[in-house]
Every structure is written in structure tokens, then in C-alpha cells.
Design an enzyme around this catalytic site. Structure first.
Site, mmCIF file in Angstrom:
data_model
loop_
_atom_site.group_PDB
_atom_site.id
_atom_site.type_symbol
_atom_site.label_atom_id
_atom_site.label_comp_id
_atom_site.label_asym_id
_atom_site.label_seq_id
_atom_site.Cartn_x
_atom_site.Cartn_y
_atom_site.Cartn_z
ATOM 1 N NE ARG A 182 21.876 -37.663 13.593
ATOM 2 C CZ ARG A 182 23.092 -37.082 14.045
ATOM 3 N NH1 ARG A 182 24.127 -37.971 13.909
ATOM 4 N NH2 ARG A 182 23.242 -36.064 14.672
ATOM 5 C CE LYS A 223 40.509 -58.925 12.395
ATOM 6 N NZ LYS A 223 41.002 -59.379 13.392
ATOM 7 C CE LYS A 257 44.692 -63.879 7.238
ATOM 8 N NZ LYS A 257 43.611 -63.221 7.886
ATOM 9 C CD GLU A 261 47.594 -65.121 10.187
ATOM 10 O OE1 GLU A 261 47.068 -64.148 9.419
ATOM 11 O OE2 GLU A 261 47.148 -65.949 10.741
ATOM 12 C CG ASP A 313 47.777 -63.780 14.030
ATOM 13 O OD1 ASP A 313 47.389 -62.367 14.283
ATOM 14 O OD2 ASP A 313 47.057 -64.485 13.973
#
Lengths: 286, 286, 286, 286, 286, 286
Positions: free
Chosen positions: E104, E139, E171, E201, E222
Site C-alpha cells: 500500500r 503548493k 509579494k 509579483e 499574478d
């Protein structure tokens, strides 16, 4: 070097070497990953670029093997041998990327340990002809005590206690809180196990006498002048010939020989581990 | 020192400090355990015994707190300040046994980091008046890179890349395997992420030209004479004025100023982290 | 219990307690998670169900706090006190789920350590009137040496060396390989640091004489009869009155007093840590 | 012993064995390091000095191999076999220093586990002829649950749940907080996953009836007399013949047989893991 | 796969795989332990049950070997190859219990990574014909960044920075606190090392202009519309042709091609790692 | 959320969160370190950018606190609540650098767990009106099982066994090796502890009958059509009404309702943890 291998097998030295590799490699050696093809093999040598006493080769070898188990490492010089500039210390062969990734960590350790052995060796030579040992202290680089003390041995020095756990060393603050040297030695004798000798640190001749009557097994003469040390040795030898005498504090290559002449058993030197000058070694492909 | 606290909170620095404490304390501080009564409180100071640039106080404080969270630590001097012999760096108060158990580990770190800051500061001063940065290298004590590089910043130096993972630095071995400087830079540009500049190490003027035409973002002049460096700078500035130029290799306090005068942007010095002379600091009860 | 707190703060004891909690809790205490509402508070007591010498309360408290920092733990009995069946050892209050999750791990430690202290205490009583110490051995439960040796002290016993690192104990195998007791002691004196005494284990009177002339600091009489021990003590005291004598091997509550009568300094007993009978203690809600 | 090997390979048992080695070896085995030459090879045997049921040989072997991978270990007796005093359990050959360094840790584990297997075996024999299982509890030495429960199986016993995570066992405190046995069982059925049976602990016959109507899958009769147990079994078998019945609390070698005669399915005994008497085993060079 | 092996050897990937095995195996695979005889050998295959781009085979192999070093794993398909439903990915042979215990965990990793590679591949195809790179983001699944980013590369994508430590990305919040884009870029240039480019950004065209005059090396557009992106590219290319332009935010398979057409250098897509659809793979005995 | 806190206190969840932070932060958040002044405080909110079922807030909070213990986190929405796009989930205040450093790791966890809860919730709704539970599987992201299974519960689902250690699930390979379903169940009953039920996986009606006569406690119908499932349920209910029936394999939102209508007790869905679509959440300063 079976001694060392046994240590490694239960992880003390490997733990430090792996941490050192991780701090250097982090998320990956991007230069080598980008440029070196898979399964590319190279030969390289570790070359001395100055003269020194060699120490740390087994750890350098281990670093290469931790990065890539297939790397062959052939040491040409023995631990403790005197190396001249230009000498080849080891021949290495294996995965090119692995060699490049391991290089700096292996050299950092080898250069530091050889630096320690070299300086220790100079201290040992400076007391030649005397029956005194040059010993280290606990003034080692944080996390590297095992390695630093190993290099001291390779350089001909002796180890003092490893840490706070394997030797009793009573200093002025302990004595003040315990209420006198006599009480302190008695308490230590009661609570520490029976295989540990008790050392008392003293700063002057009146403290020497106190330590003697308190029943210390070892007396450390801290930061005394050569003349004071000589007097202290005479007093101690007069009363308890077998007691071990250690000199410590502000001992350098200029005065070590003179201090050795006073008849102390042990001279401990922080300098050999806290102020290391790295040996100059580099890795060359060939 | 919120920067530092944030780092500590996710464990990078604490991990090293705890390892250092463990190697010293092992199965217990037998001297203090035997002699110091429970709940005994003392006051102590950290005193400079020589002059230096101070670095590492937050880590010394952390060591005391790791051993006993109730210890109060009051720093009297700021990181980076110039300390004179005899100055009191910090006042400490708390459990006597805790103070004695933590003492050596705290001092070992503080003495090393202040030693690094002090030497860095001397290099920085030696290039005063020039628009050049003094930078460190990866030649740090194994396991102590974060700390060593922190001390370099405190001493007025700049950090080079932290490790193999956050900068591309192409050396002769990489170039040989990749098949030329041009191919190497192209490959690195393809595989490394777009936020990384590409530095190429060169040994002579012909390699300088290769690196230039290969498209390097940064060129490191390794082990060149001052004259060669001067020529290299002229060549590079002539072709690509904005390209960053680093000088490295065998740079010492005697020649750093002269090298700075060539107009390089960056001088990197292994010496400031691999051959540290510990500052002299001790803890005194009062 | 500042001693203990200092130990805990650098992680030796916490590491073991956390491992013990993890092996019991694994992926979660499913019974309590299913049945106990959030924020439910209970009061409980730790009650003795038989008589014993109490040891391990600070560790039991720490286990509860590790599971839930908000649990209040109020010890009513001191470490080392003699507990009667029915006595309340501690009052506890806090998150009900936390109490239930921690219960078994806390009790397992407390019951083992109290069992060790109780048996040690019986040995100590059995040699009452003699100037002998009852000491432990390295025959402790794997991973629990710190705790087992702590309980021996609480029970009135003395600790022998902690491990292989803080005492030199030369056994027959060492002597055979080293080429005789004299050579072995000389080698140990050379290589071990100067704060360590050297103990030699002997099996008969002829070995006693060898150990004496070899210059041992401590002699362990292993597995000898009371008569042999008596003779050995006479021989040793005749030659070196201050030498420490330890008796070991097959010593039980029946013969300990008689052995103590021979004048040995130390009787070491494996039984007190390798064959523990747990004290009977339980947690009751109220 | 592939079962075991699989466990070891993902680290559960190795983690404990390495911790045990570290607490004994610390900064190094100073006696062996000082006296034993490098590359010295010895042969040794593990010998029984009393009679017992053998358990733990694979772990003893693993300890030797962790210290030095080159040590050869040849087990002459099988796990679970009855050993007589004087029997040779295993022959070992390898690096002398490694053998001496590993000896105590290997024996500590082997002696404890054989002690557990031996006592379990006595309980199993005491209920011979009955269809009952002797089971362990969670009253194991902190950190050693896997090993202690393994030894119980080797001794012929059965394991109860491993920890709080792989079985639901509802006790009086749970019931009180949940608001009755019926509610408690319903809640557990709702929240615990569908592969877990639900056991309820009861103290008297009225609680037996409650547990029955609450729908428990298993009932534990805690601290009841043999007569009460008999009645409880009759009541339960009358209502739900297939329900599993466990007896627990104050069960010893004298009353285990009688309790087995009541027809319970399972007798759980804390004694076999919390009050172990170590088997007597030693390592001899030859 | 020497790259990977080098990584593994210093523990980054092994650490995660071992944690994954431990969370699944815990105190033991009770089903296999109960049913599978010792030393039972089986052959099995890993079979695709749907079509996908294969990634993660070396990690699946490593999982099997971690559980039992004797398992033979023979990969029939290469990383990055397009797999059809029904294809055999690898043949495995070894200890039956080991195969079942590892199954598994090995599949969970293989299915996730193949899912990532497959989705990345679709994005790469959607921008075919353009000179744009598809890049990942941070992410990723917590703890799996190395693996997730590896799978992106296998799927034909490029990696963005690995974490917060190897790239500067400024940012809006950074800009607001720093007091404007210009100041922010200047500060970053001063403090970050010289091998790091500085990305800013921006959310709209006015911010694009600010970033340009602030001296950013890379500009991230962005959450802009395709029209805005097109305009931004024109502005930037007009002023600084070599500056790197990244588009990010709400980019999906429908609009990726169109965005690529604007001439940006890089399109970063969180979706390929945060919203993975596992590939369907199973292990069959044969 | 005392449940959770108890878990955290013994380190299971903290271990994963710290690993996740370390992989992102590495040697330091260079952007924030360079740009954000010390002791700068900001306020921020976590905002939903799409609709979803919320899960993971306590873990997000914990991530912020691990980075900087002084950060205040005020959750405005409860775990399991239905969130609309634009809703504010939490208000946060604290050290600006800490907020920025923790942001991505906190969001990655929160977005994944909310994605799992949201998909679970859709499955639960799809079987509304039936007495069936939606259960998870072991097909979770490697290292994240605790978290993934937590999110399933928050989404209204039930947990299946946690791992290989807390439930017996016999599959075809086990049966083949054991020599038949009957033998397999008997062996499992003998060796697994008495609190574990025994589940057998079957592929067709003939295997259903075998499992029934083998005495399974639970039967899993794997990859059957709705018609077959219906027949299997009828057969099983006819023989053993109380036996638990699980359906598994290729179950999606389209057929889940129909399968629920067959009367099975449990539907297990790998999809809800192996093919998660992250919820869209971001952190905004205000």
C-alpha cells in the site's frame, strides 16, 4: 581502524557527519545535478597544500561513502603522519556527482581535525623531554567534541574528561556553594561513583593547601605563574607524592616548556581545540 | 531578536544547541549534582577577558534557558558591538546547578561566534573605502554553518550561498565533465530554476573569456594575483559592466585591501570561518 | 526536584517518556476519544494497593503533563518515603481524556521504579550496621538505565558506573587479551583519562594478588564465597589499606549481611534492577 | 525469523536496541578501547547458568551486529526451547572489542525476554487441560512493549491489545463519564471503526448484566473471586454463548488453574511482564 | 538512477518513506503476520489499470527494499514513459509477507507521483509550440515537496524555487511593509546573496511599471487576464528584453495555451501538485 | 479541540507539521528576512475563494504558532462548517515575518484537508436516506494518514482501520497462501488478539459463500456490480443477519446512492483521500 568503525556502527559519529552533509546539500546539489551525467565516474586525489599532521581520514572516507556507497577511497597516508605540501593523502574513485557533492563536507572535517592534530603536536614537542602530558579541555566546537578529542589523541595529546558526566572537577563556585573545599570533596566522594577521582581547581597557594587537606585526588593549578606552579608542586609532592597535578590557563607555546619543567603531570590547553587553524587540503580530479 | 526566535521555533538552531548540551552533559553533570543543593540560586556575569566584536549572545541565552527555563538572562551588550577586556556582556540569575551545567556549552558557542565576527570585522576594515563586500564560504565547522554564517553577518560580512542547494557555482571539474564552459552554463540555465544566477569559477584570463562568452551571471576569479585580477576586471567590465565579479583564494589581511582596489564586487574568505580564534570570555559568580 | 527538571530540560528523560507514550497511544486512544466529551474535567488519585518505598513520582507527573499540559498534579508523598497500602500518593485534576490516556504509562514507570527502590531498601537494611554501600550494576532494562539507577539512589543504594564510558572495569577477557593484569592496568592508566580509577575483577585469591601488584585502584571480588572474600579483604587491607574493595555475584538478601561483615566497601547487586517486582499502584477517579 | 527481520527493517526494534546501546556506550567503551588491540578476533559462547524458556535470541544477535557488522552469530537453540543450566545458547565470533562492547546490552535483553517467556510458560502450564488463553496486559516496561509482548508469545501466551489504539476497552471511569454502559457501548460502536470489538470491564454481577444488555462483544471480569467468576460465566453463557469472557486482576500461579476451570476464554496476567525475574545467562570467551 | 540514489543515501527521501511505512505498519501487519508462513516467496507484478505518465518507480522499489532488503524489483517501464491500461510496470519477487506489508505504501507514492506527472504532461502539451515552461509552485502536499517536484520534472515540467530559502519572491505584503517596490528590491539585493535573482509579483499594469523601475530580475504577473498579460509582456519586453516573465494564478488546461501565446517565459500552476488525481495501479500476485 | 491538543502533545501531528515547515523554510525565509523589520506586527485573514467544507483549522493555527508562539489566531468558522466564497475563516495577528513564513505550509494543509472534507461530504450526501456509512481507505498521501482520516471524519465520513496494525483484512493473496478462506480465518482468529474482528475481501458470489462458512465477521464486496452486491447482501443477510457488509472498488458519486440502496453497511472510497482537489483559500493582510 576498527575502533572507529565500532563507534560509527552505533551512530555517534555518523549522526554528526549526516547533519553536516544535510546542512550543505539541503534540497540537492543543483550544480552537479544539472551538469553531471548519470553514472559518470571520476578519479580524484586529496592533496595537501601545506604541511601538517594528518587527522580525520576515516571520517573523510565515511562522508564520501555516506553520499554514495560505491565510492572507493584509498588512503595513502596514515593518521598522525607528518604531511608535506604536495603530498597525496588519498585516492578516490566513483560517481562524479557523489564526489562533488561530498567534497566540501569531507574536506571541512579533514582540515579542522588535521589543524587540531598539528597544533597539539606543536605543544607536545614544546614539552619534549618532560614527563608531562598535553591534554585537551571541554572548549571544543559545539557538537564536535568526539572529533576534536580524537584529533588531539592523533596529535599526541591526551584527553581530559569527555564531559560533565565522566569526571568530577570542583571549581571555586562549587566550593563556595558547598561551604568549603573539605565539604565539597566529602560530598563528591559520597555521591559520585567509586571509580571517579576528584579534582579540585585552585588559584593560589593557600587554596592548594586547602585542596590537599580536603583530600583531593587531583589538583588543577589554574592561571598561576611558573613560579607559583613550582611552589605548588613542591608543597604537593612534599605531602602526597602520588597526587596528580594539572596546570591550566593561559598556557601557550612559549611558556609550555617552562611549565613542564615544574614537574606537573598534565598541562591542559584550550587553544588546541577552540582556536584551530585549518590545514590546507583540496580535492583534485585527475 | 525576532529573526532568530523565528528560526529557533522551527528547530534548526535548537537542534544544534541541544546536541551540544547532550555531548557535554551525557548522563548528568556529576560535580554539580553532587555539590549544589536543590533550589540554590546564584547571580553571575559573562565577562570579556580580551577585546572583540560580540556575536552569539542570543544563542548563549538560549543554551541557559534550554538547561533551565527559569534562568534570567539580561544582555548588556548588543550583537556586533565592540567589547573591551573587562566588560560585562550579560547578567544571569537562576538555579545554580543549571548555570554551572550550561556554562561551557554557552561559552563555547559565544567564544567561537565572537571570534568569527571579530575576524570578519578586521577584513571589512581592511577594505574600507572600497565598494566591495567581504563574503564567507562553505568552509564552516561541520554542523555549525547557520551559526558561522550568522556571525559573519554580525561582523559586517556578507553571506555567499548557504550550501549546494541555493546557488549554482560551476567549477573546473564541472566544466570538464560537461564539455566546456558554454555547455555547462547552458545546462545549468536549463535545469536550475529561474531565480538562480550562474557563477563560473576561473583560474586565468583565458578562462575569464570563456566564462564571459558562456553567459555566466557571475565570475569568480580563483587564486589569481592582484595583477591578473585587475586585468580580468578590465576585460569583464569592458564586455558586461553589470556582471558580478568575485575574488577568492589565498586572500589575507595583507592583500585584501589591494584586491579590493581592483574593483571586484566580492571578496570571499575561507579563513574567517575555518581558522577561528576564539574570543576570551568567562562566567563569574557574584 | 530541580535536579530532575534540569535533566528533563535537555531531553534525556523526556525522550524515554515520549517513546513510552507513543508505543501505548499509537494512532490514538480510541476508547477515550470515542467516549469522553471534550473539555471534561476529572479528579483522580494515585493509590497504593500494597506497601513499598516510593520512587518515580516526578516522572509520573511528567507523563501526565506531556499528554496534557493543563493537568494539575499534586504529590502528597515524597520520593523515598515508605508507603502503606491504601495511602494516597498524589491528587490529579485535569482533562479526563488526558488522564485516561496517560494513566498506564505513568503507572508502569511509577510501579517499576518503586519496585526497584523497595528491593534496594531491603538490601540496604540487610547490611545495616556495616560501613558498606549497596550498589547497582549495568543489568538494567534496555533503555531505562537513567530511571533504574535513579530508583536505586532513592532506595538508599549507590550507583556504580553508569555505562562503559565513565569507569574502567577490567575483566578476565580484557586481561587475557592484554597479556596479564599488570599490562592491562598499565595500558588503562595510559589511555583512560586521569580522573578515572581502574577496577580489576578477580575470581580467586591468586588473582587478588595479581591485581594488587598490577596497581589496581579498586578490586572486585566476583562470585567468591564469604570465606574467600574475608581472606581477600585481609590480604588487600594488609598491603593497601585505602584500596576500594567490591563484592559482586550471587549476592542475595540471605548472604548480603554476612558479606558486609567481611569489611568490603561495596556490594553490587544485579537483582535490584534486573528482577524487579512492580509495586501495586492504581489511579482512581473521585 | 523473517517476521522479525521485517519488523527490524522498518526500524521499530532497531530504534530501541540502538537507544539501549547508546545509553551503555555513551562516549565510548573506555576499558575495551584502552586494552584490546585493533583487529583482534575472539570466539565466545552465550551460556545458560540456570534453567529457563529461551526468548530474545534474534535481538541479542542484532545487538552484536549493530555494534560490529562483521560479528558472526550462530544460534544453537531455538526461540521457545527449554534450556537447562550449562547449555550453550549461541556461538559468536568476531572483533573482540565489539563483542565486549555489545555484551551487556545483548544479555540484558536476552535475560529479560527469557524471564518473561519462562514465567508465561509457567502460567500456561498451570491452566493445562483448559481451553483458556493466558494473555498479557499493557503493564510492560516503558519503551519495551514490542519486546515484552513478543516474549509472551514465545512463552506460549497470547497478546491482548498492543496499546490504546487497537482495541476498545471500556472501564468504569469511561462508563461514568459516558453516562452508563449502554450509552458507552453505543458511542464506541459509532466512533470506533467496524473491525474493532468492544470490551467492557465489570466488577460484579450487576455490572455483568449491564454489560450484557449494553451489547458488549467481550466482558472482562476484573478482580472477582472464583465463585463470582463462575456465576458470571453462567449468566453470560446463558444469554450470549459466543461472547468472549476475560478474567483479570490478582491472578497468580496458585489460582490460575481454578479460574481456568470456570470456563472463561482468556486470563490476563500483568505479572508476566511487570514483575520479571531475569534468566541467568553469561558470555564466556573460549 | 544515480541522482536519486545519491539523494537517498543522505536520508532526505528515505526519511519520508520510512515515516510512511511506520504510519501504515505501526505495531505490525497483523493480517500477514497471522497468515503468511515464514520464508514464503511470491512473485507479483505492478499493473496499470488506467493510462498515465509513469513517475515514482524508484521510490516504490525503495519502499519494498526498506521492508525487506531481499525483495527483487525489476522495473519494466521507464520513468516518464506513457503507460497504457493493462501494462506491467514492474515484476517483483521476494518474501510474501514483505510484499504484502509494503504494497500500500509503495502504491500510494507511485499513484500520487504518476498522477502529478500525468497532469503536468497535459499542461506541457497544452502549450506545445510555445517557448514557455510549465512550472510548479510550493503548493505541494505537506512533507512531500521533494517527491511532488520530482514528479513535475518527470512529467516534463520545470521546478520553481524549492522553498523560501532558495529564491527571493517579493509579494504585495512584502512591498507594503518595506515601503514600496523600489525599496523592497534594493533591500533584497543588499541582504540576499549575490547568486539569487529577485522576482516581484504584480497584479496590474501599474505595478508592472513599478517592478520594472525597481530593478526586478523577474516579474510574476499574478491573476491577470490574457489581455493584461499580453500588455504587460509588451511593456516589459520594450524596456528590458532579457527580463524573465512568469504568469501565475487561475491558469487551467483551457487557457494555458492562450497565455503561452503572450510570450511569457514561465507559467506556474498550483493545480499540478495540490489537486492530484491518483493514477490507478495495483499489485497482483502471479 | 482538546482531542487534537492531546494528540499534538505527544508529537504525532507536530512531527508532520514541523517536517512540512522545515522543507519549506530550510536555511531561512530569505525574502521576509531581507524585507521585514524586526518586531513588525500585522493583521491578516484567511479567506475562502471558493465554497467548501472546512477542515484543518486547528492544524493551520498550530503551524503559525510553531513558527512564532506569539501569533494570535482567532478562528471564525468551525471545523465541518460549509464555507462560501469570500467568507473569512480566521483572523490572525502577530509578527509579520512569522505570518509570511508560515503562510504557505498552513494553507497547504488547510486546503488539502478542506478538499478531503468537501469530497467526503458529497459522498455522504449522495447516500442520504440510507443507513450506510461512507468510509475511507489506506489510500492516503504518504505521511499524512492522521490528517487525511481526520478530514474524512470532519466531512461526515467514517474511518476504516488506520493501518495494517489495528484491523484484520484478509485478501485473495492471503487466502491463496494460507490455503483457503476457512483456514485463513481460523489462523487469524488464533493469532490476532481477541478484540479484532476479521474481515474477508471477496470478488464474487462463490467467494461470498466461502467467506460466510469460513466464519468472517465482516465481508468486503470488492469491485462487484450493483446487481451482484444486491445478491451478496441477500445471501449474507439470509445466513448471518448481524454480519457487517462493506462495498468497495470503483465507487463514484454516480453509483454510490444505488449501492447504498442494496443494504450494505459501509461503502469505502479511495477517491476521497487519493484524488483530492484542494479548496481555494488565501491569506490577506489588512
Amino acid at each position: 581502524m576498527s575502533d572507529l568503525i565500532a563507534e560509527e556502527s552505533w551512530g555517534l559519529t555518523d549522526g554528526v557527519l549526516i547533519s553536516a552533509l544535510k546542512e550543505d546539500i539541503g534540497s540537492g546539489d543543483i550544480t552537479s545535478s544539472s551538469l553531471i551525467p548519470e553514472n559518470h565516474i571520476s578519479r580524484a586525489v586529496l592533496i595537501a597544500k601545506s604541511g601538517f599532521v594528518l587527522a580525520g581520514v576515516p571520517f573523510a572516507e565515511r562522508v564520501f561513502k555516506l553520499v554514495n556507497g560505491g565510492i572507493q577511497f584509498n588512503a595513502l597516508k596514515k593518521e598522525g603522519s607528518r604531511i608535506k605540501a604536495g603530498a597525496v593523502i588519498a585516492k578516490i574513485k566513483g560517481d562524479t556527482k557523489g564526489l562533488l557533492t561530498a567534497e566540501r563536507t569531507a574536506l571541512n572535517m579533514l582540515q579542522r581535525l588535521s589543524g587540531i592534530a598539528t597544533l597539539t603536536d606543536r605543544y607536545v614537542k614544546s614539552v619534549k623531554g618532560h614527563r608531562v602530558k598535553i591534554a585537551d579541555t571541554r572548549k571544543t566546537a559545539p557538537g564536535l567534541r568526539f572529533f576534536d578529542k580524537y584529533a588531539v589523541r592523533i596529535g599526541g595529546g591526551s584527553n581530559h574528561r569527555y564531559g560533565l558526566f565522566d569526571g568530577v572537577l570542583i571549581k571555586d563556585n562549587h566550593i563556595a556553594v558547598a561551604g568549603g573545599a573539605g565539604k565539597a570533596v566529602k560530598l563528591a566522594r559520597l555521591k559520585a561513583h567509586h571509580l571517579l577521582k576528584i579534582e579540585v581547581e585552585v588559584k593560589n597557594l593557600s587554596e592548594v593547601k586547602e585542596a590537599l587537606s580536603a583530600g583531593a585526588d587531583v589538583i588543577m593549578l589554574d592561571n598561576m605563574t611558573v613560579r607559583e606552579i613550582k611552589k605548588a608542586v613542591d608543597i604537593i609532592r612534599g605531602k602526597k607524592p602520588g597526587l596528580i597535578i594539572e596546570a591550566s590557563g593561559n598556557i601557550n607555546l612559549d611558556n609550555a616548556g617552562e611549565i613542564a619543567g615544574t614537574g606537573v603531570d598534565l598541562i591542559s590547553v584550550g587553544y588546541i581545540t577552540h582556536s584551530v587553524r585549518a590545514a590546507d587540503i583540496s580535492m583534485k580530479f585527475n
